[in-house]
Design a protein around this motif. Sequence first.
Motif, PDB file in Angstrom:
ATOM      1  N   LYS A  59       0.774  -1.240   0.180  1.00 24.01           N
ATOM      2  CA  LYS A  59      -0.165   0.045  -0.045  1.00 24.01           C
ATOM      3  C   LYS A  59       0.796   1.381  -0.117  1.00 24.01           C
ATOM      4  N   ASP A  60       2.002   1.211  -0.349  1.00 26.71           N
ATOM      5  CA  ASP A  60       2.939   2.354  -0.313  1.00 26.71           C
ATOM      6  C   ASP A  60       2.547   3.039  -1.770  1.00 26.71           C
ATOM      7  N   ASP A  61       3.220   4.295  -1.693  1.00 28.42           N
ATOM      8  CA  ASP A  61       3.144   5.203  -3.045  1.00 28.42           C
ATOM      9  C   ASP A  61       3.566   4.733  -4.175  1.00 28.42           C
ATOM     10  N   ASP A  62       4.598   3.787  -4.053  1.00 29.91           N
ATOM     11  CA  ASP A  62       5.477   3.238  -5.282  1.00 29.91           C
ATOM     12  C   ASP A  62       4.264   2.226  -6.025  1.00 29.91           C
ATOM     13  N   HIS A  63       3.469   1.456  -5.185  1.00 29.94           N
ATOM     14  CA  HIS A  63       2.467   0.650  -5.535  1.00 29.94           C
ATOM     15  C   HIS A  63       1.228   1.017  -5.899  1.00 29.94           C
ATOM     16  N   LYS A  64       0.775   2.413  -5.616  1.00 31.19           N
ATOM     17  CA  LYS A  64      -0.475   2.754  -5.897  1.00 31.19           C
ATOM     18  C   LYS A  64      -1.057   2.715  -7.203  1.00 31.19           C
ATOM     19  N   SER A  65      -0.170   3.012  -8.187  1.00 33.61           N
ATOM     20  CA  SER A  65      -0.502   2.983  -9.650  1.00 33.61           C
ATOM     21  C   SER A  65      -1.036   1.609  -9.914  1.00 33.61           C
ATOM     22  N   LEU A  66      -0.071   0.649  -9.604  1.00 36.14           N
ATOM     23  CA  LEU A  66      -0.440  -0.760  -9.921  1.00 36.14           C
ATOM     24  C   LEU A  66      -1.521  -1.238  -9.312  1.00 36.14           C
ATOM     25  N   MET A  67      -1.834  -1.224  -8.103  1.00 33.69           N
ATOM     26  CA  MET A  67      -2.946  -1.703  -7.486  1.00 33.69           C
ATOM     27  C   MET A  67      -4.381  -0.727  -8.175  1.00 33.69           C
ATOM     28  N   ASP A  68      -4.143   0.540  -8.347  1.00 35.02           N
ATOM     29  CA  ASP A  68      -5.372   1.074  -9.059  1.00 35.02           C
ATOM     30  C   ASP A  68      -5.482   0.419 -10.410  1.00 35.02           C
ATOM     31  N   ALA A  69      -4.595  -0.043 -11.016  1.00 36.70           N
ATOM     32  CA  ALA A  69      -4.814  -0.696 -12.407  1.00 36.70           C
ATOM     33  C   ALA A  69      -5.621  -2.119 -12.021  1.00 36.70           C
ATOM     34  N   ILE A  70      -4.813  -2.741 -11.100  1.00 37.46           N
ATOM     35  CA  ILE A  70      -5.343  -3.953 -10.789  1.00 37.46           C
ATOM     36  C   ILE A  70      -6.996  -4.171 -10.292  1.00 37.46           C
ATOM     37  N   GLU A  71      -7.122  -3.098  -9.546  1.00 35.61           N
ATOM     38  CA  GLU A  71      -8.549  -2.931  -8.911  1.00 35.61           C
ATOM     39  C   GLU A  71      -9.475  -2.484 -10.165  1.00 35.61           C
ATOM     40  N   ALA A  72      -8.942  -1.781 -11.063  1.00 35.15           N
ATOM     41  CA  ALA A  72      -9.894  -1.241 -12.188  1.00 35.15           C
ATOM     42  C   ALA A  72     -10.094  -2.561 -13.125  1.00 35.15           C
ATOM     43  N   ALA A  73      -9.126  -3.442 -13.244  1.00 36.51           N
ATOM     44  CA  ALA A  73      -9.153  -4.534 -14.276  1.00 36.51           C
ATOM     45  C   ALA A  73     -10.206  -5.643 -13.693  1.00 36.51           C
ATOM     46  N   MET A  74      -9.904  -5.741 -12.353  1.00 38.65           N
ATOM     47  CA  MET A  74     -10.873  -6.837 -11.721  1.00 38.65           C
ATOM     48  C   MET A  74     -12.369  -6.203 -11.582  1.00 38.65           C
ATOM     49  N   LEU A  75     -12.609  -4.926 -11.356  1.00 39.87           N
ATOM     50  CA  LEU A  75     -14.160  -4.541 -11.533  1.00 39.87           C
ATOM     51  C   LEU A  75     -14.355  -4.627 -12.966  1.00 39.87           C
ATOM     52  N   LYS A  76     -13.602  -4.444 -13.916  1.00 41.68           N
ATOM     53  CA  LYS A  76     -14.325  -4.603 -15.175  1.00 41.68           C
ATOM     54  C   LYS A  76     -14.554  -6.162 -15.429  1.00 41.68           C
ATOM     55  N   ILE A  77     -13.723  -7.152 -15.037  1.00 46.99           N
ATOM     56  CA  ILE A  77     -14.005  -8.599 -15.150  1.00 46.99           C
ATOM     57  C   ILE A  77     -15.129  -9.031 -14.589  1.00 46.99           C
ATOM     58  N   LYS A  78     -15.475  -8.399 -13.263  1.00 45.12           N
ATOM     59  CA  LYS A  78     -16.690  -8.507 -12.517  1.00 45.12           C
ATOM     60  C   LYS A  78     -17.606  -8.077 -13.329  1.00 45.12           C
ATOM     61  N   GLY A  79     -17.602  -6.883 -13.556  1.00 50.06           N
ATOM     62  CA  GLY A  79     -18.855  -6.201 -14.426  1.00 50.06           C
ATOM     63  C   GLY A  79     -19.169  -6.988 -15.423  1.00 50.06           C
ATOM     64  N   ASP A  80     -18.453  -7.132 -16.349  1.00 49.88           N
ATOM     65  CA  ASP A  80     -18.752  -8.011 -17.640  1.00 49.88           C
ATOM     66  C   ASP A  80     -19.022  -9.515 -17.667  1.00 49.88           C
ATOM     67  N   GLY A  81     -19.306 -10.123 -16.389  1.00 50.57           N
ATOM     68  CA  GLY A  81     -19.594 -11.521 -16.278  1.00 50.57           C
ATOM     69  C   GLY A  81     -18.548 -12.498 -16.295  1.00 50.57           C
ATOM     70  N   ARG A  82     -17.107 -12.152 -16.603  1.00 49.16           N
ATOM     71  CA  ARG A  82     -16.066 -13.070 -16.586  1.00 49.16           C
ATOM     72  C   ARG A  82     -15.794 -13.864 -15.052  1.00 49.16           C
ATOM     73  N   LEU A  83     -15.894 -12.876 -14.188  1.00 47.50           N
ATOM     74  CA  LEU A  83     -15.453 -13.463 -12.744  1.00 47.50           C
ATOM     75  C   LEU A  83     -16.436 -14.343 -12.389  1.00 47.50           C
ATOM     76  N   ALA A  84     -17.969 -14.114 -12.582  1.00 48.38           N
ATOM     77  CA  ALA A  84     -19.040 -14.988 -12.245  1.00 48.38           C
ATOM     78  C   ALA A  84     -18.756 -16.468 -13.113  1.00 48.38           C
ATOM     79  N   LYS A  85     -18.370 -16.432 -14.384  1.00 50.67           N
ATOM     80  CA  LYS A  85     -17.914 -17.656 -15.121  1.00 50.67           C
ATOM     81  C   LYS A  85     -16.847 -18.451 -14.393  1.00 50.67           C
ATOM     82  N   ILE A  86     -15.785 -17.650 -14.208  1.00 48.60           N
ATOM     83  CA  ILE A  86     -14.882 -18.382 -13.455  1.00 48.60           C
ATOM     84  C   ILE A  86     -15.006 -19.053 -12.060  1.00 48.60           C
ATOM     85  N   GLN A  87     -15.823 -18.310 -11.287  1.00 48.44           N
ATOM     86  CA  GLN A  87     -16.364 -18.815 -10.072  1.00 48.44           C
ATOM     87  C   GLN A  87     -17.119 -20.079 -10.286  1.00 48.44           C
TER      88      GLN A  87
END
Length: 275
Positions: free
Chosen positions: A228-256
């Motif tokens: 959670k340091d400043d160096d990793h903020k942009s990476l975690m932001d990008a991963i979070e955005a990617a995962m919310l997109k994957i959840k929103g379009d139904g890919r996460l549900a299919k994997i589950q």
Amino acid sequence: MQKSFLVKAVVGAAMLLAATAGAYAQDALDRVKQAGTLKVGTETAFAPFDFIDAGEHAGLNVDLYDEIGKELGVKIEWVLLPWEGVLPGLEAGKFDIVGGPATVTKQRMERYRFTPPVAEATVALLKRAGDESVQKPEDVAGKVVGGGKASAQLEQLKAFVDKLPGKADVREYPGNNEAYADLAAGRIVAVGNSLPNIAFVAKQRPETFEVVQPPFGTKAYFAYPGLKDDDHKSLMDAIEAAMLKIKGDGRLAKIQEKWFGATFDTPDLVTEPAL
């Protein structure tokens, strides 16, 4: 004059150091993009999230990180090690993020930044199929149970049995597979682990294992921890955005559905964990 030169030299060195630090702190996302690879650390004894199938690393985490990699435009490089070494490995910089889901707890949130949850993590008990002595979680009182070392599930198991009238003996195992082996052999009466994990194990080996209902643990969720340091903020932001997109379009549900045979209703983020 000599003093002035010394001052200038010290100031110059400080500026150089700051510039070097600034260059390094160009952040983890830039480094990952430049390398073209996201390094992900996990264990391989936590089916259906991570396990070895015919010599290959498989599971929900593998499928989900493949999708995350597509969203970020990078390849996924897995770093495999025992669970007790995963979080220390993250802090030591051996990889960029953890790919083995961890239970989101208040204590962990103080130290790590978590992604959106990938599944429920409520803890339950797995017993030997046909063992009539364990009908409900409280029936393990005075008996021997087990769980995976350095896991939040083990801590919940310890807390649960401590409140029983006849305290159970809790054995710690290097990994869940070792605990399941002892359970199958009759050395312990139950293993405490997340409901998704033990439900998968019971589904794979119904002649050997059975889930004890209801779950005894506090409602909780699995998510991936990162720094959670400043160096990793942009990476975690990008991963979070990617995962919310994957959840929103139904890919996460299919994997589950593929790995659990069911989907989980999870929040976009856990901000106030119950644990």
